[in-house]
Motif scaffolding. Structure first.
Motif, PDB file in Angstrom:
ATOM      1  N   PRO A  49      -5.958  -1.317   6.134  1.00 42.92           N
ATOM      2  CA  PRO A  49      -5.273  -1.880   4.964  1.00 42.92           C
ATOM      3  C   PRO A  49      -5.131  -0.859   3.860  1.00 42.92           C
ATOM      4  CG  PRO A  49      -7.550  -2.631   5.065  1.00 42.92           C
ATOM      5  CD  PRO A  49      -7.280  -1.915   6.357  1.00 42.92           C
ATOM      6  N   HIS A  50      -4.037  -0.949   3.122  1.00 47.87           N
ATOM      7  CA  HIS A  50      -3.789  -0.059   2.006  1.00 47.87           C
ATOM      8  C   HIS A  50      -3.785  -0.842   0.710  1.00 47.87           C
ATOM      9  CE1 HIS A  50      -1.609   3.033   4.737  1.00 47.87           C
ATOM     10  NE2 HIS A  50      -2.904   3.213   4.713  1.00 47.87           N
ATOM     11  N   PRO A  51      -4.113  -0.184  -0.381  1.00 46.71           N
ATOM     12  CA  PRO A  51      -4.041  -0.868  -1.681  1.00 46.71           C
ATOM     13  C   PRO A  51      -2.605  -1.040  -2.117  1.00 46.71           C
ATOM     14  CG  PRO A  51      -4.523   1.445  -1.987  1.00 46.71           C
ATOM     15  CD  PRO A  51      -4.560   1.196  -0.503  1.00 46.71           C
ATOM     16  N   ALA A  52      -2.413  -1.868  -3.134  1.00 50.75           N
ATOM     17  CA  ALA A  52      -1.071  -2.007  -3.702  1.00 50.75           C
ATOM     18  C   ALA A  52      -0.629  -0.683  -4.284  1.00 50.75           C
ATOM     19  CB  ALA A  52      -1.076  -3.080  -4.806  1.00 50.75           C
ATOM     20  N   ALA A  53       0.704  -0.538  -4.476  1.00 52.02           N
ATOM     21  CA  ALA A  53       1.264   0.744  -4.922  1.00 52.02           C
ATOM     22  C   ALA A  53       1.102   0.902  -6.418  1.00 52.02           C
ATOM     23  CB  ALA A  53       2.729   0.828  -4.539  1.00 52.02           C
ATOM     24  N   TRP A  54      -0.079   1.336  -6.836  1.00 47.66           N
ATOM     25  CA  TRP A  54      -0.323   1.516  -8.269  1.00 47.66           C
ATOM     26  C   TRP A  54       0.498   2.664  -8.790  1.00 47.66           C
ATOM     27  CZ3 TRP A  54      -2.531  -2.691  -9.351  1.00 47.66           C
ATOM     28  CH2 TRP A  54      -3.530  -3.225  -8.546  1.00 47.66           C
ATOM     29  N   PRO A  55       0.887   2.635 -10.075  1.00 45.25           N
ATOM     30  CA  PRO A  55       1.562   3.798 -10.672  1.00 45.25           C
ATOM     31  C   PRO A  55       0.648   5.018 -10.624  1.00 45.25           C
ATOM     32  CG  PRO A  55       1.759   1.864 -12.089  1.00 45.25           C
ATOM     33  CD  PRO A  55       0.770   1.524 -11.004  1.00 45.25           C
ATOM     34  N   PRO A  56       1.225   6.228 -10.597  1.00 42.21           N
ATOM     35  CA  PRO A  56       0.407   7.437 -10.529  1.00 42.21           C
ATOM     36  C   PRO A  56      -0.621   7.496 -11.654  1.00 42.21           C
ATOM     37  CG  PRO A  56       2.703   7.967 -10.232  1.00 42.21           C
ATOM     38  CD  PRO A  56       2.632   6.516 -10.629  1.00 42.21           C
ATOM     39  N   THR A  57      -1.867   7.789 -11.300  1.00 38.25           N
ATOM     40  CA  THR A  57      -2.941   7.844 -12.284  1.00 38.25           C
ATOM     41  C   THR A  57      -3.889   8.971 -11.915  1.00 38.25           C
ATOM     42  OG1 THR A  57      -2.806   5.442 -12.430  1.00 38.25           O
ATOM     43  CG2 THR A  57      -4.716   6.473 -13.444  1.00 38.25           C
TER      44      THR A  57
ATOM     45  N   HIS B  39       9.401   5.207  -6.542  1.00 40.66           N
ATOM     46  CA  HIS B  39       8.402   4.454  -7.312  1.00 40.66           C
ATOM     47  C   HIS B  39       7.446   3.685  -6.409  1.00 40.66           C
ATOM     48  CE1 HIS B  39      10.188   5.131 -11.340  1.00 40.66           C
ATOM     49  NE2 HIS B  39      11.293   5.235 -10.640  1.00 40.66           N
ATOM     50  N   ARG B  40       7.140   4.221  -5.261  1.00 42.01           N
ATOM     51  CA  ARG B  40       6.245   3.556  -4.317  1.00 42.01           C
ATOM     52  C   ARG B  40       5.399   4.603  -3.607  1.00 42.01           C
ATOM     53  NH1 ARG B  40       7.056  -1.484  -2.265  1.00 42.01           N
ATOM     54  NH2 ARG B  40       5.805  -2.042  -0.460  1.00 42.01           N
ATOM     55  N   TYR B  41       4.151   4.256  -3.293  1.00 41.19           N
ATOM     56  CA  TYR B  41       3.266   5.167  -2.581  1.00 41.19           C
ATOM     57  C   TYR B  41       3.403   4.968  -1.060  1.00 41.19           C
ATOM     58  CZ  TYR B  41       0.515   6.799  -6.609  1.00 41.19           C
ATOM     59  OH  TYR B  41       0.087   7.406  -7.760  1.00 41.19           O
ATOM     60  N   TYR B  42       3.314   6.076  -0.323  1.00 38.88           N
ATOM     61  CA  TYR B  42       3.281   6.034   1.138  1.00 38.88           C
ATOM     62  C   TYR B  42       2.087   6.849   1.597  1.00 38.88           C
ATOM     63  CZ  TYR B  42       7.862   3.947   0.868  1.00 38.88           C
ATOM     64  OH  TYR B  42       8.891   3.096   0.576  1.00 38.88           O
ATOM     65  N   TYR B  43       1.302   6.265   2.533  1.00 37.85           N
ATOM     66  CA  TYR B  43       0.010   6.820   2.895  1.00 37.85           C
ATOM     67  C   TYR B  43      -0.052   7.295   4.342  1.00 37.85           C
ATOM     68  CZ  TYR B  43      -1.015   3.731  -1.085  1.00 37.85           C
ATOM     69  OH  TYR B  43      -1.000   3.100  -2.287  1.00 37.85           O
ATOM     70  N   ASP B  44      -1.105   8.088   4.642  1.00 37.57           N
ATOM     71  CA  ASP B  44      -1.364   8.538   6.011  1.00 37.57           C
ATOM     72  C   ASP B  44      -0.095   9.065   6.660  1.00 37.57           C
ATOM     73  OD1 ASP B  44      -3.483   5.658   6.326  1.00 37.57           O
ATOM     74  OD2 ASP B  44      -4.092   7.691   5.818  1.00 37.57           O
ATOM     75  N   LEU B  45       0.556   9.976   5.977  1.00 37.05           N
ATOM     76  CA  LEU B  45       1.863  10.439   6.416  1.00 37.05           C
ATOM     77  C   LEU B  45       1.784  11.287   7.679  1.00 37.05           C
ATOM     78  CD1 LEU B  45       3.335  11.464   2.953  1.00 37.05           C
ATOM     79  CD2 LEU B  45       3.946   9.445   4.303  1.00 37.05           C
ATOM     80  N   THR B  46       2.837  11.186   8.461  1.00 34.41           N
ATOM     81  CA  THR B  46       3.056  12.040   9.624  1.00 34.41           C
ATOM     82  C   THR B  46       4.515  12.478   9.581  1.00 34.41           C
ATOM     83  OG1 THR B  46       3.757  10.214  11.042  1.00 34.41           O
ATOM     84  CG2 THR B  46       1.384  10.723  10.989  1.00 34.41           C
ATOM     85  N   PRO B  47       4.885  13.532  10.304  1.00 35.14           N
ATOM     86  CA  PRO B  47       6.298  13.915  10.353  1.00 35.14           C
ATOM     87  C   PRO B  47       7.191  12.771  10.820  1.00 35.14           C
ATOM     88  CG  PRO B  47       4.949  15.698  11.197  1.00 35.14           C
ATOM     89  CD  PRO B  47       4.025  14.536  10.985  1.00 35.14           C
ATOM     90  N   GLU B  48       6.686  11.950  11.726  1.00 39.11           N
ATOM     91  CA  GLU B  48       7.475  10.821  12.229  1.00 39.11           C
ATOM     92  C   GLU B  48       7.716   9.778  11.138  1.00 39.11           C
ATOM     93  OE1 GLU B  48       5.938  13.223  15.248  1.00 39.11           O
ATOM     94  OE2 GLU B  48       4.742  12.090  13.759  1.00 39.11           O
ATOM     95  N   LYS B  49       6.720   9.565  10.285  1.00 37.57           N
ATOM     96  CA  LYS B  49       6.903   8.619   9.181  1.00 37.57           C
ATOM     97  C   LYS B  49       7.924   9.148   8.182  1.00 37.57           C
ATOM     98  CE  LYS B  49       2.447   6.223   9.258  1.00 37.57           C
ATOM     99  NZ  LYS B  49       1.231   5.860   8.484  1.00 37.57           N
ATOM    100  N   VAL B  50       7.922  10.457   7.968  1.00 35.49           N
ATOM    101  CA  VAL B  50       8.934  11.055   7.089  1.00 35.49           C
ATOM    102  C   VAL B  50      10.323  10.823   7.666  1.00 35.49           C
ATOM    103  CG1 VAL B  50       9.848  13.234   6.207  1.00 35.49           C
ATOM    104  CG2 VAL B  50       7.379  12.793   6.134  1.00 35.49           C
ATOM    105  N   ASP B  51      10.479  11.027   8.964  1.00 36.54           N
ATOM    106  CA  ASP B  51      11.772  10.801   9.612  1.00 36.54           C
ATOM    107  C   ASP B  51      12.230   9.360   9.433  1.00 36.54           C
ATOM    108  OD1 ASP B  51      11.619  13.419  10.425  1.00 36.54           O
ATOM    109  OD2 ASP B  51      11.119  12.953  12.517  1.00 36.54           O
ATOM    110  N   ALA B  52      11.284   8.425   9.568  1.00 35.25           N
ATOM    111  CA  ALA B  52      11.628   7.010   9.438  1.00 35.25           C
ATOM    112  C   ALA B  52      12.059   6.663   8.020  1.00 35.25           C
ATOM    113  CB  ALA B  52      10.432   6.149   9.853  1.00 35.25           C
ATOM    114  N   LEU B  53      11.370   7.213   7.033  1.00 33.74           N
ATOM    115  CA  LEU B  53      11.731   6.956   5.640  1.00 33.74           C
ATOM    116  C   LEU B  53      13.117   7.510   5.313  1.00 33.74           C
ATOM    117  CD1 LEU B  53       8.283   7.746   3.994  1.00 33.74           C
ATOM    118  CD2 LEU B  53       9.379   5.504   4.095  1.00 33.74           C
TER     119      LEU B  53
END
Length: 224
Positions: free
Chosen positions: A200-208, A138-152
């Motif tokens: 900066p990123h926006p708040a995690a709005w629900p999918p729209t 229930h949260r957005y994650y932005y500017d993804l990289t393979p390394e960010k996926v590993d961290a999550l």
């Protein structure tokens, strides 16, 4: 024995009063049921129908029409990776491949051997300017990289259990209990293994749907 707990059934029974038509309560009711069970069983859908005093066939029809409802078990943490045009051009396929490899599955119908993870390719989540991006817990994650996926993944394999809460926008999710910062991000995220973004990123709005323009309206209100 009831598939849904008594308190969830009570929440469902209170929903119709919030809508002009009782049928409008079906989707939030199914969301409550899925939140508790992880997926929608035939028994759960029948109990939702009874609680809303609707035909079981109608409730099942809604559940089978929308892809956000799952009729089979999924992972506790499900990656909803956007593979629409903007994200595809910025490496969404690489993100999907990394998720599949790290959780050990070959398709979106499979669940990782530990039961923790599954994934799904989805259409636009309304954050094209931050592509590639995805929704997780229930949260957005932005500017993804393979390394960010590993961290999550590492964070969810090693951290303490996340507890159900309500986000500021009213969306049920699994969040830590730490407070929200002014930017809408949990303090725990700042100390996590996920590197902060350079912008900066926006708040995690629900999918729209971006076609509705709702995302941009909300962002303008937040900025104003």
């Amino acid at each position: 024995m009831s598939a849904l707990s008594s308190h969830v059934l009570e929440e469902i029974k209170e929903l119709p009063a919030k809508y002009p038509q009782p049928r409008s309560a079906v989707m939030p009711a199914l969301d409550l049921a899925q939140e508790e069970l992880g997926h929608l069983t035939p028994e759960a859908m029948s109990e939702v129908a009874a609680a809303l005093e609707l035909d079981p066939g109608y409730v099942e029809g809604v559940a089978t029409f929308y892809s956000l409802f799952h009729l089979a078990p999924i992972g506790k943490h499900r990656f909803y990776v956007c593979t629409n045009l903007s994200c595809a051009l910025r490496g969404a396929d690489e993100i999907v491949d990394r998720v599949k490899k790290e959780i050990g599955v070959g398709s979106s119908e499979q669940v990782s051997s530990d039961g923790l993870f599954s994934y799904e390719e989805v259409e636009c989540l309304g954050a094209c300017e931050y592509a590639p991006m995805m929704r997780l817990d229930h949260r957005y994650y932005y500017d993804l990289t393979p390394e960010k996926v590993d961290a999550l993944l590492a964070e969810r394999r090693s951290s303490s259990p996340l507890t159900p809460t309500l986000s500021p926008e009213g969306e049920r999710g699994r969040r830590s209990s730490s407070p929200l910062t002014p930017e809408g991000e949990r303090e725990s995220r700042r100390s996590s293994s996920v590197a902060p973004a350079a912008r900066p990123h926006p708040a995690a709005w629900p999918p729209t749907s971006p076609a509705s323009g709702e995302v941009k309206r909300k962002k303008k209100k937040a900025d104003g």
